[in-house]
Design an enzyme around this catalytic site. Structure first.
Site, PDB file in Angstrom:
ATOM      1  N   GLY A   8      49.374 -31.136  11.643  1.00 34.17           N
ATOM      2  CA  GLY A   8      48.154 -31.037  12.461  1.00 34.17           C
ATOM      3  C   GLY A   8      48.169 -32.407  13.121  1.00 34.17           C
ATOM      4  O   GLY A   8      47.471 -33.374  12.450  1.00 34.17           O
ATOM      5  N   VAL A  12      41.527 -34.545  13.638  1.00 38.82           N
ATOM      6  CA  VAL A  12      41.605 -34.987  12.378  1.00 38.82           C
ATOM      7  C   VAL A  12      42.889 -35.482  11.950  1.00 38.82           C
ATOM      8  O   VAL A  12      43.043 -36.363  11.185  1.00 38.82           O
ATOM      9  CB  VAL A  12      41.076 -33.757  11.218  1.00 38.82           C
ATOM     10  CG1 VAL A  12      41.108 -34.128   9.570  1.00 38.82           C
ATOM     11  CG2 VAL A  12      39.694 -33.181  11.643  1.00 38.82           C
ATOM     12  N   HIS A 174      32.266 -25.791   0.754  1.00 39.92           N
ATOM     13  CA  HIS A 174      32.184 -26.433   1.803  1.00 39.92           C
ATOM     14  C   HIS A 174      31.476 -25.545   2.923  1.00 39.92           C
ATOM     15  O   HIS A 174      32.373 -25.250   3.834  1.00 39.92           O
ATOM     16  CB  HIS A 174      33.416 -26.997   2.431  1.00 39.92           C
ATOM     17  CG  HIS A 174      33.253 -28.119   3.762  1.00 39.92           C
ATOM     18  ND1 HIS A 174      32.393 -29.126   3.479  1.00 39.92           N
ATOM     19  CD2 HIS A 174      34.011 -27.999   4.824  1.00 39.92           C
ATOM     20  CE1 HIS A 174      32.603 -29.755   4.819  1.00 39.92           C
ATOM     21  NE2 HIS A 174      33.738 -29.062   5.152  1.00 39.92           N
TER      22      HIS A 174
HETATM   23  N1  APR Z   1      51.822 -25.562  12.792  1.00 38.96           N
HETATM   24  C1  APR Z   1      51.335 -26.927  13.074  1.00 38.96           C
HETATM   25  N2  APR Z   1      50.323 -27.134  13.805  1.00 38.96           N
HETATM   26  C2  APR Z   1      49.255 -26.175  14.092  1.00 38.96           C
HETATM   27  C3  APR Z   1      49.668 -25.060  14.028  1.00 38.96           C
HETATM   28  C4  APR Z   1      50.807 -24.418  13.238  1.00 38.96           C
HETATM   29  N3  APR Z   1      51.040 -23.224  12.912  1.00 38.96           N
HETATM   30  N4  APR Z   1      48.790 -24.205  14.703  1.00 38.96           N
HETATM   31  C5  APR Z   1      48.015 -25.312  15.166  1.00 38.96           C
HETATM   32  N5  APR Z   1      48.435 -26.440  14.894  1.00 38.96           N
HETATM   33  C6  APR Z   1      47.874 -27.732  15.264  1.00 38.96           C
HETATM   34  C7  APR Z   1      47.367 -27.472  16.744  1.00 38.96           C
HETATM   35  O1  APR Z   1      48.406 -27.703  17.875  1.00 38.96           O
HETATM   36  C8  APR Z   1      46.422 -28.833  16.822  1.00 38.96           C
HETATM   37  O2  APR Z   1      46.936 -29.982  17.167  1.00 38.96           O
HETATM   38  O3  APR Z   1      46.864 -28.116  14.552  1.00 38.96           O
HETATM   39  C9  APR Z   1      46.099 -29.058  15.365  1.00 38.96           C
HETATM   40  C10 APR Z   1      44.614 -28.831  15.159  1.00 38.96           C
HETATM   41  O4  APR Z   1      43.913 -29.920  15.741  1.00 38.96           O
HETATM   42  P1  APR Z   1      42.239 -29.792  16.573  1.00 38.96           P
HETATM   43  O5  APR Z   1      42.545 -28.467  17.293  1.00 38.96           O
HETATM   44  O6  APR Z   1      42.048 -31.234  17.132  1.00 38.96           O
HETATM   45  O7  APR Z   1      41.550 -29.546  15.299  1.00 38.96           O
HETATM   46  P2  APR Z   1      40.990 -30.837  14.357  1.00 38.96           P
HETATM   47  O8  APR Z   1      39.588 -31.041  14.927  1.00 38.96           O
HETATM   48  O9  APR Z   1      41.822 -31.711  14.041  1.00 38.96           O
HETATM   49  O10 APR Z   1      40.539 -29.888  12.829  1.00 38.96           O
HETATM   50  C11 APR Z   1      41.679 -29.176  12.110  1.00 38.96           C
HETATM   51  O11 APR Z   1      40.326 -29.347  10.257  1.00 38.96           O
HETATM   52  O12 APR Z   1      38.083 -30.053   9.651  1.00 38.96           O
HETATM   53  C12 APR Z   1      39.050 -29.048   9.712  1.00 38.96           C
HETATM   54  O13 APR Z   1      37.639 -27.308  10.536  1.00 38.96           O
HETATM   55  C13 APR Z   1      38.715 -28.251  10.996  1.00 38.96           C
HETATM   56  O14 APR Z   1      40.180 -26.219  10.511  1.00 38.96           O
HETATM   57  C14 APR Z   1      39.863 -27.452  11.456  1.00 38.96           C
HETATM   58  C15 APR Z   1      41.066 -28.567  10.973  1.00 38.96           C
END
Ligand code: APR
Length: 314
Positions: A8, A12, A174
């Site tokens: 991801g 985060v 949480h």
């Molecule tokens: N495989 C890999 N990456 C993925 C997939 C997948 N199948 N599906 C989504 N992603 C990536 C997205 O492309 C995106 O870049 O996960 C990333 C999520 O990033 P954000 O949308 O910025 O979310 P973020 O704020 O980082 O939060 C991520 O952490 O704290 C928790 O609640 C929050 O569940 C959320 C997670």
């Protein structure tokens, strides 16, 4: 050099990768379904490292081969909460993502310790652990340290002390059944319950419980990431350094606190093998009941996930 996979490359994940790389904790593989995003962020982070003492290398992309042999893997892939959306609304949406990520990590980094960050946290941690079938000490969810940091921030402001002086204790899920325990949170050994009037403490505990939602409402897009990434990086360091550091984390309980077969936030000691042991605090009957109530809620959702998992195999 040690290696950490961060899956991801969103808010985060990328801030976590940045903290780990800048602190020189380990080499970092930043993965995302959007490989260009991960590559771009990794390149950007790399180009800041000559201003630090760090010799870490960071790579990015969508190929899980980058994560090969990682010592720790952090899962932040998924969808963040939108305003008004509960963590539970995210359950099925993020379950599919976590399943896919865990299967890939299991293939490429079969010996790693897994830290789950994707919400809903306790449920996704359970799902990840169940899919791996690994020994329970190798899988944990990052939440209690973040919730504790929020309580520490609020209490420090109230008392006019540095936040690092507050030793917070937040147990449970949480989510809505989070259990901030002011009686067991200290400043220089003195419980918060002796330093702050009870009514005010309840307000700080409530604000801690709603801490994530407060930020979601302010940002309007996405959820918190600076404090979450700081907490993840701290936990990764404690694991890689075999530090014996105590944090609250979501782990699979087997009779600790009288609870069985449920993922829940409790204090654990971190070490190279993941979490070494659960620290069993003396709880008052109402605190114990609060934890049990929380366990009942999470367990229901774990059953829901079991059903989803069986369906997803067919
Ligand atoms: N495989 C890999 N990456 C993925 C997939 C997948 N199948 N599906 C989504 N992603 C990536 C997205 O492309 C995106 O870049 O996960 C990333 C999520 O990033 P954000 O949308 O910025 O979310 P973020 O704020 O980082 O939060 C991520 O952490 O704290 C928790 O609640 C929050 O569940 C959320 C997670």
């Amino acid at each position: 050099m040690l290696k950490v996979a961060v899956v991801g490359a969103g808010q985060v994940g990328s801030t976590t990768a940045m903290r780990l790389a800048e602190q020189g904790v380990a080499d970092v593989a930043l993965l995302d379904i959007d490989g260009k995003l991960a590559r771009g962020k990794a390149l950007d982070i790399s180009q800041a490292l000559h201003l630090t003492d760090s010799r870490a290398k960071i790579s990015g992309g969508s190929d899980y081969g980058l994560a090969a042999g990682s010592d720790v893997a952090v899962i932040t892939a998924g969808f963040p909460r939108r305003p008004g959306m509960s963590r539970s609304d995210l359950l099925e949406k993020n379950a599919a993502v976590v399943k896919e990520v865990v299967l890939a990590l299991q293939r490429e980094a079969p010996d790693c310790v897994l830290i789950v960050v994707t919400n809903p946290l306790d449920e996704m941690s359970y799902l990840a652990w169940r899919i791996t079938g690994w020994e329970r000490h190798r899988v944990m969810g990052m939440a209690g340290l973040l919730d504790g940091s929020r309580l520490a921030h609020f209490a420090a402001g109230e008392l006019g002390v540095a936040p690092g002086r507050v030793m917070p204790m937040v147990l449970g899920s949480h989510g809505d059944t989070m259990l901030p325990l002011s009686r067991l949170s200290h400043v220089d050994g003195v419980p918060l319950s002796e330093l702050i009037a009870m009514e005010r403490l309840r307000e700080l505990e409530d604000r801690t419980r709603d801490g994530g939602a407060e930020i979601v409402a302010l940002l309007e897009q996405g959820s918190a990431y600076y404090a979450p990434s700081a907490c993840i990086a701290r936990m990764v360091r404690a694991i890689l350094d075999d530090e014996g550091y105590q944090v609250a984390a979501s782990v699979y309980l087997q009779d600790e606190y009288g609870l069985r077969d449920v993922f829940l936030g409790v204090p654990v000691i971190l070490g190279r093998e993941g979490w070494r042991e659960v620290v069993e605090l003396e709880l008052l009957p109402e605190e114990r009941e609060g934890l049990a109530a929380c366990a009942r809620v999470i367990k229901e959702r774990m059953d829901e996930l079991d059903g989803w998992l069986e369906g997803s195999h067919s």
